[in-house]
Design a protein around this motif. Structure first.
Motif, PDB file in Angstrom:
ATOM      1  N   THR A  11       0.808  -1.223   0.000  1.00  0.00           N
ATOM      2  CA  THR A  11       0.000   0.000   0.000  1.00  0.00           C
ATOM      3  C   THR A  11       0.843   1.276   0.000  1.00  0.00           C
ATOM      4  O   THR A  11       0.309   2.380  -0.030  1.00  0.00           O
ATOM      5  N   GLY A  12       2.168   1.126   0.055  1.00  0.00           N
ATOM      6  CA  GLY A  12       3.043   2.301   0.082  1.00  0.00           C
ATOM      7  C   GLY A  12       3.411   2.763  -1.328  1.00  0.00           C
ATOM      8  O   GLY A  12       2.915   2.228  -2.327  1.00  0.00           O
ATOM      9  N   SER A  13       4.296   3.751  -1.360  1.00  0.00           N
ATOM     10  CA  SER A  13       4.710   4.350  -2.628  1.00  0.00           C
ATOM     11  C   SER A  13       5.396   3.307  -3.538  1.00  0.00           C
ATOM     12  O   SER A  13       5.045   3.158  -4.709  1.00  0.00           O
ATOM     13  N   ILE A  14       6.358   2.575  -3.008  1.00  0.00           N
ATOM     14  CA  ILE A  14       7.057   1.550  -3.807  1.00  0.00           C
ATOM     15  C   ILE A  14       6.105   0.402  -4.134  1.00  0.00           C
ATOM     16  O   ILE A  14       6.077  -0.098  -5.267  1.00  0.00           O
ATOM     17  N   HIS A  42       0.205  -2.185   6.727  1.00  0.00           N
ATOM     18  CA  HIS A  42       0.237  -1.985   8.172  1.00  0.00           C
ATOM     19  C   HIS A  42      -1.174  -1.697   8.685  1.00  0.00           C
ATOM     20  O   HIS A  42      -1.753  -2.467   9.420  1.00  0.00           O
ATOM     21  N   SER A  43      -1.763  -0.565   8.248  1.00  0.00           N
ATOM     22  CA  SER A  43      -3.077  -0.184   8.768  1.00  0.00           C
ATOM     23  C   SER A  43      -4.086   0.168   7.687  1.00  0.00           C
ATOM     24  O   SER A  43      -5.269   0.264   7.961  1.00  0.00           O
ATOM     25  N   ASN A  44      -3.631   0.356   6.462  1.00  0.00           N
ATOM     26  CA  ASN A  44      -4.533   0.800   5.395  1.00  0.00           C
ATOM     27  C   ASN A  44      -5.352  -0.366   4.823  1.00  0.00           C
ATOM     28  O   ASN A  44      -5.094  -0.866   3.720  1.00  0.00           O
ATOM     29  N   GLU A 129      16.295   0.088   5.528  1.00  0.00           N
ATOM     30  CA  GLU A 129      16.549   0.012   6.973  1.00  0.00           C
ATOM     31  C   GLU A 129      16.923  -1.410   7.409  1.00  0.00           C
ATOM     32  O   GLU A 129      17.589  -1.590   8.425  1.00  0.00           O
ATOM     33  N   ASP A 153      16.533   0.591  -4.332  1.00  0.00           N
ATOM     34  CA  ASP A 153      16.918   1.976  -4.066  1.00  0.00           C
ATOM     35  C   ASP A 153      17.664   2.457  -5.323  1.00  0.00           C
ATOM     36  O   ASP A 153      18.569   1.752  -5.812  1.00  0.00           O
ATOM     37  N   GLY A 208       7.101   8.011   0.284  1.00  0.00           N
ATOM     38  CA  GLY A 208       6.456   7.963   1.590  1.00  0.00           C
ATOM     39  C   GLY A 208       7.010   9.050   2.506  1.00  0.00           C
ATOM     40  O   GLY A 208       8.077   9.626   2.234  1.00  0.00           O
TER      41      GLY A 208
HETATM   42  P1  NDP Z   1       5.455   4.255   2.415  1.00  0.00           P
HETATM   43  O1  NDP Z   1       5.355   4.905   3.723  1.00  0.00           O
HETATM   44  O2  NDP Z   1       4.812   4.888   1.239  1.00  0.00           O
HETATM   45  O3  NDP Z   1       4.896   2.734   2.508  1.00  0.00           O
HETATM   46  C1  NDP Z   1       5.303   1.869   3.518  1.00  0.00           C
HETATM   47  C2  NDP Z   1       4.595   0.528   3.404  1.00  0.00           C
HETATM   48  O4  NDP Z   1       4.945  -0.263   4.545  1.00  0.00           O
HETATM   49  C3  NDP Z   1       3.068   0.627   3.433  1.00  0.00           C
HETATM   50  O5  NDP Z   1       2.527  -0.472   2.757  1.00  0.00           O
HETATM   51  C4  NDP Z   1       2.760   0.544   4.935  1.00  0.00           C
HETATM   52  O6  NDP Z   1       1.415   0.115   5.214  1.00  0.00           O
HETATM   53  C5  NDP Z   1       3.781  -0.509   5.352  1.00  0.00           C
HETATM   54  N1  NDP Z   1       4.182  -0.364   6.753  1.00  0.00           N
HETATM   55  C6  NDP Z   1       4.461   0.783   7.424  1.00  0.00           C
HETATM   56  N2  NDP Z   1       4.799   0.514   8.698  1.00  0.00           N
HETATM   57  C7  NDP Z   1       4.736  -0.829   8.836  1.00  0.00           C
HETATM   58  C8  NDP Z   1       4.939  -1.705   9.926  1.00  0.00           C
HETATM   59  N3  NDP Z   1       5.294  -1.255  11.133  1.00  0.00           N
HETATM   60  N4  NDP Z   1       4.771  -3.021   9.713  1.00  0.00           N
HETATM   61  C9  NDP Z   1       4.404  -3.499   8.503  1.00  0.00           C
HETATM   62  N5  NDP Z   1       4.186  -2.721   7.432  1.00  0.00           N
HETATM   63  C10 NDP Z   1       4.357  -1.400   7.590  1.00  0.00           C
HETATM   64  O7  NDP Z   1       7.006   4.033   2.136  1.00  0.00           O
HETATM   65  P2  NDP Z   1       7.783   4.005   0.745  1.00  0.00           P
HETATM   66  O8  NDP Z   1       7.088   3.112  -0.211  1.00  0.00           O
HETATM   67  O9  NDP Z   1       8.125   5.377   0.340  1.00  0.00           O
HETATM   68  O10 NDP Z   1       9.159   3.322   1.183  1.00  0.00           O
HETATM   69  C11 NDP Z   1       9.257   1.941   1.480  1.00  0.00           C
HETATM   70  C12 NDP Z   1      10.739   1.589   1.653  1.00  0.00           C
HETATM   71  O11 NDP Z   1      11.395   1.804   0.403  1.00  0.00           O
HETATM   72  C13 NDP Z   1      11.466   2.474   2.682  1.00  0.00           C
HETATM   73  O12 NDP Z   1      12.420   1.722   3.340  1.00  0.00           O
HETATM   74  C14 NDP Z   1      12.144   3.524   1.818  1.00  0.00           C
HETATM   75  O13 NDP Z   1      13.308   4.026   2.405  1.00  0.00           O
HETATM   76  C15 NDP Z   1      12.477   2.715   0.565  1.00  0.00           C
HETATM   77  N6  NDP Z   1      12.605   3.522  -0.648  1.00  0.00           N
HETATM   78  C16 NDP Z   1      11.535   4.243  -1.097  1.00  0.00           C
HETATM   79  C17 NDP Z   1      11.635   5.037  -2.228  1.00  0.00           C
HETATM   80  C18 NDP Z   1      10.455   5.775  -2.767  1.00  0.00           C
HETATM   81  O14 NDP Z   1      10.554   6.383  -3.840  1.00  0.00           O
HETATM   82  N7  NDP Z   1       9.319   5.778  -2.126  1.00  0.00           N
HETATM   83  C19 NDP Z   1      12.918   5.159  -2.953  1.00  0.00           C
HETATM   84  C20 NDP Z   1      13.968   4.313  -2.416  1.00  0.00           C
HETATM   85  C21 NDP Z   1      13.811   3.544  -1.304  1.00  0.00           C
HETATM   86  P3  NDP Z   1       0.220   1.209   5.403  1.00  0.00           P
HETATM   87  O15 NDP Z   1       0.007   1.793   4.029  1.00  0.00           O
HETATM   88  O16 NDP Z   1      -0.929   0.399   5.865  1.00  0.00           O
HETATM   89  O17 NDP Z   1       0.705   2.203   6.389  1.00  0.00           O
END
Ligand code: NDP
Ligand code: MG
Length: 395
Positions: A11-14, A42-44, A129, A153, A208
């Protein structure tokens, strides 16, 4: 059948960019090339349910039990298996797949990503991380399991594309580029007063919240230095950082004969994600072609660790080794969350990390290699507690 794909953090950006590329492959009639088998959030719950209904995975996991009912209601009548909580998240990492995209943010991704690595298949690593908090352990598990680790990355993906890993003595340096973030030209005084909204407004990349703040403080580049050191087995003095505001050159490798090989492209994460998804082949990605004439100029500057102390802190942590990068990462996660909560000013992020590292430095065992996930998580928990205490004093 297609490649079985899991996305941890879908559900995140990647995660969303990965899914969009898979949809793109289908539209390009590379039908059946990918088969989504597992998605996690996580929560979405609402977004996870929407993705599940569209991609029909075998298994979905939501970590936060409070939102479980939404997911259960929306997936009622389907045969998609639902898992709730941390243990289920780790099971998701172990769910049989050919390619797992590790796209959770923070050290919370360590255990599920290690479970993914243990399968010995292909892992796309965005979740930097993991390597920062447990670099030695993580790479040992990669080697033991025979996993192919594909850096997502953009900088590490660039290096992966131009580095000849077999002839390491021919490599002089890795050069990581950094956009410099929104505050590249700010003075220390200006940096003290930046707002949450300003820090969340990255000039080049849409990402994110946590990584966007890391990019503004340059801790993102500090974390990437540590990530590169473990991924490519290089010491900190073999890795340089330079500021390149246009983010076209994604990183470089300098060889002993003076050749410098770079990977370039429009600043769009879909390129490195596509590279990882299709490896060892290439797939089409709907990315704006790079137009160097339109771009006109590419600039490069030396970074300033006086204004951006996060760079120095990360380099110090890497040189100290042992638990130092784990503690740095945990303190950063807490300090960034506190800044996003408007509890502390921007420059207190680095001050907090510095202070937490200092509290641990004299501790016996701090510089020794971490031998187990339990040890990593123990340092991680204690560093978070220490950071919380510092923040309550700052606030
Ligand atoms: P986002 O915050 O957009 O997404 C994070 C994802 O992880 C979501 O699906 C979120 O779920 C889930 N999540 C968050 N916290 C937890 C937890 N405690 N336990 C389980 N799942 C969790 O982050 P990004 O996509 O931006 O980044 C993800 C990783 O990729 C990071 O490590 C970042 O450094 C790395 N990265 C990102 C880039 C980018 O362009 N975005 C570029 C290079 C590296 P929910 O949506 O429910 O909160
Ligand atoms: Mg990066």
């Amino acid at each position: 059948m297609g490649k079985r794909i899991t996305i941890l953090g879908s559900t995140g950006s990647i995660g969303e960019s990965t899914l969009s590329l898979i949809s793109h492959a289908e539209q390009m009639s590379e039908d059946g090339a990918f088969n989504i088998v597992c998605l996690t959030a996580h929560s979405n719950a609402a977004k996870l349910a929407e993705q599940a209904l569209k991609y029909q995975p075998e298994y979905v996991v939501l970590v936060k039990p409070e939102n479980a009912q939404i997911l259960k209601d929306r997936l009622a009548g389907t045969d998609i298996k639902i898992g709730i909580g941390r243990e289920a998240l780790i099971d998701a990492g172990a769910w049989r797949a050919d390619f797992i995209m590790a796209a959770i943010v923070g050290a919370a991704g360590l255990e599920p990503t290690l479970a993914a690595v243990a399968q010995g298949k292909h892992v796309g690593l965005a979740n930097k991380e993991c390597l920062v908090c447990a670099g030695d352990l993580f790479m040992t598990e990669v080697k033991r399991s025979g996993t192919t680790l594909l850096p997502v990355d953009s900088e590490h993906n660039a290096i992966f594309q131009v580095l000849n890993q077999e002839r390491r003595q021919e490599v002089r340096k890795l050069i990581l580029t950094a956009s410099g973030g929104p505050f590249r030209e700010f003075t220390t005084t200006q940096l003290a007063n930046v707002t949450r909204a300003q820090a969340l407004n990255h000039p080049v990349w849409e990402m994110g919240a946590k990584i966007t703040i890391d990019s503004a403080s340059l801790m993102n580049k500090g974390l990437e230095l540590i990530e590169a050191s473990y991924l490519f087995d290089r010491s900190s003095d073999e890795i340089d950082i330079i500021i390149h505001p246009q983010s076209i050159v994604h990183s470089m490798v300098e060889y002993v004969d003076g050749s410098v090989l770079a990977q370039m492209g429009s600043p769009d994460m879909r390129t490195p994600i596509a590279y990882a998804l299709a490896w060892p082949c290439r797939m089409s990605a709907p990315v704006k072609p790079l137009d160097l004439v339109e771009m006109n100029k590419l600039e490069f500057f030396a970074p300033d660790s006086e204004r951006f102390p996060a760079l120095r802190l990360a380099r110090d942590a890497l040189d100290i080794g042992g638990a130092a990068p784990t503690v740095l990462n945990a303190a950063n996660e807490i300090a960034v969350a506190a800044f996003l909560d408007e509890q502390i000013p921007f420059n207190s992020i680095s001050a907090c990390i510095d202070s937490v590292l200092n509290s641990f430095i004299s501790e016996q065992g701090f510089t020794k290699p971490l031998k187990s996930v339990k040890e990593v998580l123990d340092f991680d928990t204690r560093a978070r507690q220490c950071a919380q205490i510092k923040i309550s004093k700052l606030g």
